[in-house]
Design a protein around this motif. Structure first.
Motif, mmCIF file in Angstrom:
data_model
loop_
_atom_site.group_PDB
_atom_site.id
_atom_site.type_symbol
_atom_site.label_atom_id
_atom_site.label_comp_id
_atom_site.label_asym_id
_atom_site.label_seq_id
_atom_site.Cartn_x
_atom_site.Cartn_y
_atom_site.Cartn_z
ATOM 1 N N GLN A 8 -8.164 15.104 14.740
ATOM 2 C CA GLN A 8 -8.862 16.307 14.260
ATOM 3 C C GLN A 8 -7.876 17.397 13.869
ATOM 4 O OE1 GLN A 8 -12.636 16.774 14.055
ATOM 5 N NE2 GLN A 8 -12.001 14.654 13.764
ATOM 6 N N VAL A 9 -6.899 17.003 13.022
ATOM 7 C CA VAL A 9 -5.894 17.947 12.540
ATOM 8 C C VAL A 9 -5.860 17.917 11.018
ATOM 9 C CG1 VAL A 9 -4.463 17.771 14.617
ATOM 10 C CG2 VAL A 9 -4.078 16.189 12.714
ATOM 11 N N THR A 10 -5.268 18.932 10.438
ATOM 12 C CA THR A 10 -5.162 19.008 8.985
ATOM 13 C C THR A 10 -3.708 18.920 8.521
ATOM 14 O OG1 THR A 10 -5.108 21.429 9.093
ATOM 15 C CG2 THR A 10 -7.262 20.383 8.778
ATOM 16 N N CYS A 11 -2.845 18.472 9.436
ATOM 17 C CA CYS A 11 -1.431 18.361 9.097
ATOM 18 C C CYS A 11 -0.775 17.352 10.029
ATOM 19 C CB CYS A 11 -0.750 19.727 9.229
ATOM 20 S SG CYS A 11 1.052 19.684 9.130
ATOM 21 N N LEU A 12 0.051 16.487 9.463
ATOM 22 C CA LEU A 12 0.843 15.560 10.259
ATOM 23 C C LEU A 12 2.320 15.794 9.951
ATOM 24 C CD1 LEU A 12 -1.125 12.215 9.719
ATOM 25 C CD2 LEU A 12 -1.160 13.657 11.770
ATOM 26 N N HIS A 72 0.832 -1.193 0.000
ATOM 27 C CA HIS A 72 0.000 0.000 0.000
ATOM 28 C C HIS A 72 0.874 1.253 0.000
ATOM 29 C CE1 HIS A 72 -3.759 -2.117 0.520
ATOM 30 N NE2 HIS A 72 -3.238 -2.818 1.498
ATOM 31 N N TYR A 73 0.332 2.329 -0.543
ATOM 32 C CA TYR A 73 1.041 3.603 -0.511
ATOM 33 C C TYR A 73 1.376 3.955 0.931
ATOM 34 C CZ TYR A 73 0.745 5.347 -5.313
ATOM 35 O OH TYR A 73 0.937 5.556 -6.663
ATOM 36 N N GLN A 74 2.587 4.443 1.131
ATOM 37 C CA GLN A 74 3.017 4.866 2.447
ATOM 38 C C GLN A 74 3.145 6.381 2.501
ATOM 39 O OE1 GLN A 74 6.682 2.667 2.988
ATOM 40 N NE2 GLN A 74 5.595 0.876 3.755
ATOM 41 N N VAL A 75 3.246 6.890 3.720
ATOM 42 C CA VAL A 75 3.367 8.335 3.904
ATOM 43 C C VAL A 75 4.562 8.878 3.141
ATOM 44 C CG1 VAL A 75 3.896 10.114 5.620
ATOM 45 C CG2 VAL A 75 2.144 8.402 6.108
ATOM 46 N N ARG A 76 5.670 8.150 3.115
ATOM 47 C CA ARG A 76 6.866 8.621 2.413
ATOM 48 C C ARG A 76 6.610 8.798 0.910
ATOM 49 N NH1 ARG A 76 8.851 3.614 4.152
ATOM 50 N NH2 ARG A 76 10.347 4.735 5.456
ATOM 51 N N VAL A 126 2.631 15.978 5.857
ATOM 52 C CA VAL A 126 1.587 15.401 5.032
ATOM 53 C C VAL A 126 0.263 16.086 5.365
ATOM 54 C CG1 VAL A 126 1.094 13.504 6.637
ATOM 55 C CG2 VAL A 126 0.558 13.244 4.232
ATOM 56 N N SER A 127 -0.483 16.425 4.320
ATOM 57 C CA SER A 127 -1.763 17.110 4.455
ATOM 58 C C SER A 127 -2.859 16.243 3.850
ATOM 59 C CB SER A 127 -1.707 18.457 3.716
ATOM 60 O OG SER A 127 -1.638 18.232 2.314
ATOM 61 N N PRO A 128 -4.130 16.583 4.087
ATOM 62 C CA PRO A 128 -5.208 15.829 3.437
ATOM 63 C C PRO A 128 -5.057 15.792 1.922
ATOM 64 C CG PRO A 128 -6.106 17.219 5.170
ATOM 65 C CD PRO A 128 -4.656 17.597 5.025
ATOM 66 N N ARG A 129 -4.589 16.885 1.343
ATOM 67 C CA ARG A 129 -4.404 16.921 -0.112
ATOM 68 C C ARG A 129 -3.368 15.899 -0.556
ATOM 69 N NH1 ARG A 129 -3.302 22.720 -2.440
ATOM 70 N NH2 ARG A 129 -5.359 22.961 -1.474
ATOM 71 N N ASP A 130 -2.317 15.723 0.246
ATOM 72 C CA ASP A 130 -1.303 14.718 -0.074
ATOM 73 C C ASP A 130 -1.897 13.313 -0.042
ATOM 74 O OD1 ASP A 130 0.765 16.628 -0.290
ATOM 75 O OD2 ASP A 130 1.045 16.611 1.876
ATOM 76 N N LEU A 131 -2.728 13.051 0.964
ATOM 77 C CA LEU A 131 -3.316 11.720 1.113
ATOM 78 C C LEU A 131 -4.259 11.391 -0.038
ATOM 79 C CD1 LEU A 131 -4.080 11.638 4.953
ATOM 80 C CD2 LEU A 131 -2.047 10.852 3.742
ATOM 81 N N LEU A 132 -4.842 12.411 -0.640
ATOM 82 C CA LEU A 132 -5.765 12.179 -1.749
ATOM 83 C C LEU A 132 -5.053 11.762 -3.031
ATOM 84 C CD1 LEU A 132 -8.299 15.117 -1.286
ATOM 85 C CD2 LEU A 132 -8.676 12.697 -0.809
ATOM 86 N N ARG A 133 -3.733 11.890 -3.061
ATOM 87 C CA ARG A 133 -2.992 11.519 -4.271
ATOM 88 C C ARG A 133 -3.163 10.048 -4.621
ATOM 89 N NH1 ARG A 133 2.921 14.328 -3.312
ATOM 90 N NH2 ARG A 133 2.210 16.488 -3.025
#
Length: 228
Positions: A116-120, A3-7, A133-140
């Motif tokens: 409940q955050v918009t940034c990790l 699966h896609y990872q955060v990196r 990483v942001s929600p926009r990044d996760l949507l990739r």
């Protein structure tokens, strides 16, 4: 199945500030970089905190209306401290949400929702910053090409996991929607193929019109044995 990872989706080497960075400089960087948050690092490169747009907006609000309606966790003293803050140290969140680079995108999304955050902030075992990483990044993950998704379904789901003949199953992927048609070798595979396909990164939905060659879900009849 990998699966896609955060990196794979994080923003590496984000713009950072120090605890001593003035408030005006924070605002300038946020505007120029079109960023929603800035990691605050120590001289050793470790995460000290996080400054967000919301933090600066709260300072502006408290300066103009210190006695208005504010979150209950903000005491009078903390409201005064924010209103008079001059540097990142006085306004930053000191315990920002963090994630490891090896976490999956799904795990990061769950963490973001739970916190409940918009940034990790992506950190290593020594709390050294690796990225953000942001929600926009996760949507990739939903932007994977259809052909890439199809290839993974054929190689990983049909061939490696189920061990069925991929030539007997037609896999069509259009805008992330998967349609499966054909024949599986065993009936027991029917209950597995749809959830396995949904678990492939980038899949939006799965539709299946599948039959099977062998019913392996029924035990063969046991003949009556003579009494001894």
């Amino acid at each position: 199945m990998r699966h896609y990872q955060v990196r794979d989706v994080m923003t590496a080497d984000p713009v950072t500030v120090t605890p001593a960075t003035p408030i005006k400089d924070l605002a300038d960087i946020l505007v120029r970089q079109r960023a929603g948050a800035l990691p605050v690092l120590t001289r050793q490169g470790q995460v000290a905190g996080l400054v967000t747009e919301a933090d600066l907006l709260r300072k502006e609000e408290l300066q103009t209306d210190p006695d208005g309606q504010h979150p209950r966790h903000l005491t009078y003293r903390s409201r005064q401290a924010i209103a008079t803050a001059e540097t990142a140290r006085e306004i930053m969140s000191t315990h920002p949400a963090t994630v490891r680079a090896g976490a999956t995108v799904a795990e990061a999304a769950r963490l973001m929702d739970r916190q409940q955050v918009t940034c990790l902030l992506v950190v290593d075992e020594n709390r050294k910053l690796l990225g953000m990483v942001s929600p926009r990044d996760l949507l990739r993950v939903f932007l994977r090409p259809d052909e890439q998704i199809r290839a993974e379904i054929v190689s990983e789901v049909l061939t490696s996991y189920l061990g069925t003949n991929p030539a007997l199953v037609h896999v069509d992927v259009t805008d992330g929607v998967v349609r499966l048609a054909g024949e599986l070798e065993r009936k027991s595979m029917l209950s597995l193929i749809l959830p396995l396909t949904r678990a492939v990164d980038g899949v939006i939905d799965v539709e299946g019109q599948l039959s099977y060659a062998i019913d392996d879900t029924r035990w063969p009849a046991v003949p009556d044995l003579p009494d001894y």
